[in-house]
Design an enzyme around this catalytic site. Structure first.
Site, mmCIF file in Angstrom:
data_model
loop_
_atom_site.group_PDB
_atom_site.id
_atom_site.type_symbol
_atom_site.label_atom_id
_atom_site.label_comp_id
_atom_site.label_asym_id
_atom_site.label_seq_id
_atom_site.Cartn_x
_atom_site.Cartn_y
_atom_site.Cartn_z
ATOM 1 N N ASP A 68 -77.078 -19.600 10.918
ATOM 2 C CA ASP A 68 -76.128 -19.649 12.025
ATOM 3 C C ASP A 68 -76.342 -18.358 12.806
ATOM 4 O OD1 ASP A 68 -73.984 -19.407 13.755
ATOM 5 O OD2 ASP A 68 -72.464 -19.904 12.268
ATOM 6 N N ASN A 95 -84.301 -19.611 20.416
ATOM 7 C CA ASN A 95 -84.292 -20.931 21.025
ATOM 8 C C ASN A 95 -82.987 -21.697 20.795
ATOM 9 O OD1 ASN A 95 -85.564 -23.629 21.959
ATOM 10 N ND2 ASN A 95 -84.994 -24.036 19.827
ATOM 11 N N SER A 145 -82.920 -21.280 30.809
ATOM 12 C CA SER A 145 -82.797 -22.603 31.418
ATOM 13 C C SER A 145 -82.666 -22.441 32.921
ATOM 14 C CB SER A 145 -81.552 -23.299 30.852
ATOM 15 O OG SER A 145 -81.170 -24.400 31.636
ATOM 16 N N TYR A 158 -72.040 -23.215 29.712
ATOM 17 C CA TYR A 158 -73.496 -23.202 29.546
ATOM 18 C C TYR A 158 -74.143 -22.295 30.588
ATOM 19 C CZ TYR A 158 -78.184 -24.933 28.520
ATOM 20 O OH TYR A 158 -79.502 -25.018 28.159
ATOM 21 N N LYS A 162 -76.305 -18.860 29.796
ATOM 22 C CA LYS A 162 -77.716 -18.727 30.167
ATOM 23 C C LYS A 162 -77.940 -17.661 31.232
ATOM 24 C CE LYS A 162 -79.526 -21.666 27.306
ATOM 25 N NZ LYS A 162 -80.455 -21.211 26.244
#
Length: 244
Positions: A68, A95, A145, A158, A162
């Protein structure tokens, strides 16, 4: 690794997070095929061990651990175990990533914390603690991303994670160059992976790219000469819809 061996990953030990499927699995297989010893880690131990078996069945070398990435004690333990098992550590590929796709009104603070913990705190912890183990010329690669470059609705956490990961990457690039550690971001456009396909069953897969193409970019970043570093590279499908 000799000065003329930069074009290959032969003999290098590479730890990959979120290795059990999708892009993580593609990275593991691609780097292993080039001679890297893969340390496959995943929050799901069975998934990590499955990719290890796949690499070994193709005559590659690998070991696997449950991890984790948001658990600092686990991060330290797995890094130490990997180095003890392999004798060295040359690169870390951050990743592992998750998302909660809802509007800001529906987004729970617990989900906000969970996504940031995996997508941003995890890479911070791996970077912080891997420095004690990285071999000379070590490399940290963060998988970002197009969500770090352009925003769309119902993805606030998100996007925040990122964009933050890009900031962390460039800050570490500036900080760690002086001690010979390379830090890079690979900005991936949409891929045919469970990350998208499981959550958006109606998505047009023809607009997405094979994760192996992004994995090859990771290999490219890792195999630059010692005098060269690639701070960031973007890999898009030709029909990418989240980028002009």
């Amino acid at each position: 690794m000799g000065k003329d061996d930069f074009g290959t990953l032969q003999g290098r030990v590479v730890l990959v997070t979120g290795a059990g499927r999708g892009l993580g699995a593609a990275i593991c297989e691609t780097l292993a095929a080039d001679g890297a010893y893969i340390v496959a880690t995943d929050v799901n131990e069975e998934s990590a061990l499955s990719i290890v078996d796949k690499i070994k069945s193709a005559s590659g070398e690998a070991c696997g651990f449950q991890l984790d990435v948001g658990d600092e004690q686990q991060v330290q333990q797995v890094l130490a175990a990997a180095v003890q098992h392999c004798g060295r550590l040359d690169a870390v590929i951050n990743n592992a990533g998750i998302d909660v796709t809802v509007g800001i009104r529906e987004l729970d603070s617990a989900d906000w914390d969970r996504v940031l913990r995996t997508n941003l705190t995890g890479p911070f912890l791996l970077a912080k603690h891997c420095l004690a183990h990285l071999a000379p010329g070590g490399h940290i690669v963060n998988i970002a991303s197009t969500a770090a470059r352009r925003a769309w609705p119902n993805a606030s956490v998100y996007h925040a994670s990122k964009w933050g990961l890009m900031g962390l990457t460039h800050a570490l690039h500036a900080e760690l160059r002086s001690v010979g550690v390379k830090v890079s971001a690979v900005i991936a456009g949409g891929m045919r992976t469970p990350f998208l396909l499981d959550r958006f069953p109606d998505i047009d897969a023809s607009l997405l790219q094979d994760p192996l193409n992004v994995a090859r970019a990771v290999k490219f970043v890792l195999t630059q000469p010692p005098e060269t570093v690639i701070p960031e590279v973007m890999v898009l499908p030709m029909k990418e819809t989240s980028w002009p």
